[in-house]
Design an enzyme around this catalytic site. Structure first.
Site, PDB file in Angstrom:
ATOM      1  N   SER A 198       0.844  -1.194   0.000  1.00  0.00           N
ATOM      2  CA  SER A 198       0.000   0.000   0.000  1.00  0.00           C
ATOM      3  C   SER A 198       0.876   1.239   0.000  1.00  0.00           C
ATOM      4  O   SER A 198       1.525   1.526  -1.006  1.00  0.00           O
ATOM      5  CB  SER A 198      -0.998   0.032   1.158  1.00  0.00           C
ATOM      6  N   HIS A 216       5.347  13.549   7.172  1.00  0.00           N
ATOM      7  CA  HIS A 216       5.212  14.999   7.070  1.00  0.00           C
ATOM      8  C   HIS A 216       5.957  15.596   8.257  1.00  0.00           C
ATOM      9  O   HIS A 216       5.698  15.211   9.410  1.00  0.00           O
ATOM     10  CB  HIS A 216       3.747  15.427   7.106  1.00  0.00           C
ATOM     11  N   CYS A 266      -1.530  -3.966   3.513  1.00  0.00           N
ATOM     12  CA  CYS A 266      -2.475  -5.072   3.419  1.00  0.00           C
ATOM     13  C   CYS A 266      -1.707  -6.386   3.506  1.00  0.00           C
ATOM     14  O   CYS A 266      -0.532  -6.459   3.156  1.00  0.00           O
ATOM     15  CB  CYS A 266      -3.248  -5.015   2.096  1.00  0.00           C
ATOM     16  N   GLN A 319       6.383  -7.591  22.644  1.00  0.00           N
ATOM     17  CA  GLN A 319       5.229  -8.467  22.471  1.00  0.00           C
ATOM     18  C   GLN A 319       4.300  -7.922  21.399  1.00  0.00           C
ATOM     19  O   GLN A 319       4.430  -6.772  20.969  1.00  0.00           O
ATOM     20  CB  GLN A 319       4.465  -8.595  23.791  1.00  0.00           C
ATOM     21  N   HIS A 333      -8.389  -8.716  39.432  1.00  0.00           N
ATOM     22  CA  HIS A 333      -7.490  -7.840  40.173  1.00  0.00           C
ATOM     23  C   HIS A 333      -7.806  -7.820  41.665  1.00  0.00           C
ATOM     24  O   HIS A 333      -6.889  -7.673  42.486  1.00  0.00           O
ATOM     25  CB  HIS A 333      -7.544  -6.433  39.579  1.00  0.00           C
ATOM     26  N   GLU A 385      -2.378  -2.496  32.772  1.00  0.00           N
ATOM     27  CA  GLU A 385      -3.629  -1.734  32.744  1.00  0.00           C
ATOM     28  C   GLU A 385      -3.695  -0.647  33.815  1.00  0.00           C
ATOM     29  O   GLU A 385      -4.415   0.336  33.664  1.00  0.00           O
ATOM     30  CB  GLU A 385      -4.828  -2.669  32.937  1.00  0.00           C
ATOM     31  N   ASP A 438       6.980  -1.271  34.570  1.00  0.00           N
ATOM     32  CA  ASP A 438       6.553  -2.072  33.417  1.00  0.00           C
ATOM     33  C   ASP A 438       7.562  -1.868  32.300  1.00  0.00           C
ATOM     34  O   ASP A 438       8.007  -0.746  32.042  1.00  0.00           O
ATOM     35  CB  ASP A 438       5.155  -1.663  32.953  1.00  0.00           C
ATOM     36  N   ASP A 495      12.945  -2.854  33.446  1.00  0.00           N
ATOM     37  CA  ASP A 495      12.942  -4.270  33.812  1.00  0.00           C
ATOM     38  C   ASP A 495      12.633  -4.406  35.301  1.00  0.00           C
ATOM     39  O   ASP A 495      13.354  -3.867  36.150  1.00  0.00           O
ATOM     40  CB  ASP A 495      14.315  -4.869  33.483  1.00  0.00           C
ATOM     41  N   GLY A 496      11.566  -5.138  35.638  1.00  0.00           N
ATOM     42  CA  GLY A 496      11.182  -5.301  37.032  1.00  0.00           C
ATOM     43  C   GLY A 496      12.236  -5.994  37.860  1.00  0.00           C
ATOM     44  O   GLY A 496      12.429  -5.680  39.044  1.00  0.00           O
ATOM     45  N   ASP A 516       2.527  -9.166  38.512  1.00  0.00           N
ATOM     46  CA  ASP A 516       1.329  -9.473  37.720  1.00  0.00           C
ATOM     47  C   ASP A 516       1.722  -9.526  36.250  1.00  0.00           C
ATOM     48  O   ASP A 516       1.740  -8.518  35.554  1.00  0.00           O
ATOM     49  CB  ASP A 516       0.259  -8.401  37.962  1.00  0.00           C
ATOM     50  N   PRO A 526      13.159 -21.038  27.357  1.00  0.00           N
ATOM     51  CA  PRO A 526      14.161 -20.413  28.236  1.00  0.00           C
ATOM     52  C   PRO A 526      14.467 -18.971  27.876  1.00  0.00           C
ATOM     53  O   PRO A 526      14.927 -18.207  28.722  1.00  0.00           O
ATOM     54  CB  PRO A 526      15.401 -21.302  28.035  1.00  0.00           C
TER      55      PRO A 526
END
Length: 415
Positions: free
Chosen positions: A65, A70, A85, A147, A177, A201, A220, A258-259, A276, A285
């Site tokens: 496509s 700009h 597409c 992800q 939660h 979230e 996060d 990184d937690g 969580d 691994p």
């Protein structure tokens, strides 16, 4: 009639770009071409127009496509759209790579699904088993550095998928939660400082503040996912609340990173630490999230707990045919917190189980939680005293670790 063509249209705004870069047509042409190719697109030609006194427009014609850029050098900004597409090219990846190539410090994007008829997500839920989700309106779709993120309407309301796994949905997110966080509040000595790892979230951050926390560090790794959730989910952070958390204005301080590194480097102690994440991925691994389920990480979290603190983690599904990750988590929590320091809760309104590691073991954790339930600042919707009695007993296959000794799929075992 044949099905309509299916495509993805990404609309993006890049900010914080060097004005000299935005006024250099050849640099822009090269960056646009290279990033489109890297994202799987086939570039046929690129045309460019330089404006006076500054600024430029570029249009790339693709076999899939088109793409356009700009620029406004005086604002350090560029608007980008990429429409492809088919499944080969990834327009969201193209935008992200272009932002990196141009040195943008900020990227805001929206993904619009175009064409096609019914869409589905096929979610793996066990060996040889999948669950199909029929999608309505697709609100956001992108491949981040970590992800694949999809937010779409389903029979459960607006639903978040990561790597095709349902993470939360409007109809069930509060049940999930509350089962994750409320028992931690009931088991912890205090709820003043809370660390949340994952939970894109923002619902846990809100529950923590509602429970009395005056400081919530939310860590996060994926800013694109967190920002998409705030923009498109009807629960959790709003865009304004997220912006305040990113600026560290108010009780919630959002940190992108990184937690595991946060836990290793921080000198702070927390009354509650919440992990969580999507379910652990046995046999993979290289999966980064597996590091945050490992026993050594649980031990590091325990070291960061304040006296009387509690660590809670999403721990898997209790169904016999899906319980591999729960069994592994059960063993690790007992290795780290001891037999008397682990509390189990399986949500009766959802499909997940949670494990709570207590720095100070309770002689009777269920009685303690029931006693403290009425004092909560906010009354839970999906959890009461009977829940605490009935859902805190793990399945026998978990308690006795009997899964390997009993194979329910063998038909030749003795009766």
């Amino acid at each position: 009639m044949p099905p309509l063509p299916v495509g993805r249209h990404v609309l993006a705004e890049l900010t914080g770009v060097d004005p000299a870069v935005l006024d250099d047509v050849e640099t822009l042409r090269r960056a646009l071409t290279e990033t489109l190719v890297a994202a799987g697109a086939t570039v046929r030609t690129v045309v460019a127009e330089k404006f006076a006194p500054q600024g430029a427009t570029l249009l790339a014609l693709l076999a899939e496509s088109h793409a356009s850029v700009h620029t406004w050098p005086e604002h350090g900004a560029a608007h980008v759209d990429v429409f492809t597409c088919g499944a080969h090219a990834d327009p969201a990846l193209a935008v992200r790579l272009l932002a990196e190539a141009l040195g943008a410090t900020g990227t805001r994007l929206e993904v619009v699904a175009r064409g096609g008829g019914a869409r589905t997500v096929t979610e793996p839920i066990g060996p040889g088993l999948v669950r199909r989700w029929d999608l309505g309106r697709v609100r956001y779709r992108a491949t981040t550095p970590y992800q694949r993120v999809l937010i779409a309407d389903t029979a459960h309301g607006v639903t978040l998928f990561c790597d095709d796994e349902r993470q939360s949905a409007a109809a069930t997110q509060l049940a999930y939660h509350e089962a994750l966080f409320v028992p931690a509040v009931l088991l912890a000595e205090r709820c003043a400082r809370v660390l949340v790892i994952g939970s894109s979230e923002g619902v846990v951050s809100e529950l923590a503040v509602g429970s009395g926390a005056h400081r919530v560090d939310h860590v996060d790794i994926d800013p694109d996912c967190v920002r998409a959730c705030a923009q498109h989910l009807p629960y959790g952070y709003t865009p304004d609340a997220l912006a305040a958390a990113e600026r560290h204005e108010g009780p919630v301080h959002l940190h992108y990173g990184d937690g595991r590194q946060w836990v290793e480097r921080t000198g702070d102690r927390y009354d509650i630490i919440v992990v969580d994440l999507p379910d652990e991925r046995p046999g993979e691994p290289a999966a980064q999230l597996n590091r945050l389920y490992a026993a050594d990480f649980l031990g590091r979290c325990k070291d960061r707990l304040a006296p009387g603190g509690v660590l809670v983690s999403q721990a898997g599904n209790p169904a016999l045919w899906r319980s591999e990750t729960l069994r592994a988590a059960w063993r690790r929590f007992h290795d780290v917190f001891g037999a008397n320091g682990v509390v189990y809760l399986g949500s009766d309104e959802h499909e997940w189980s949670f494990l709570f590691g207590c720095a100070r073991p309770w002689p009777d954790p269920v009685a303690a939680m029931r006693t403290r339930l009425d004092a909560l600042p906010v009354r839970p919707v999906y959890l009461d005293a009977l829940t605490l009695e009935s859902r805190t007993v793990p399945p026998i296959s978990i308690r006795e670790d009997r899964f390997l000794a009993i194979d329910p799929f063998r038909h030749d075992r003795p009766e």
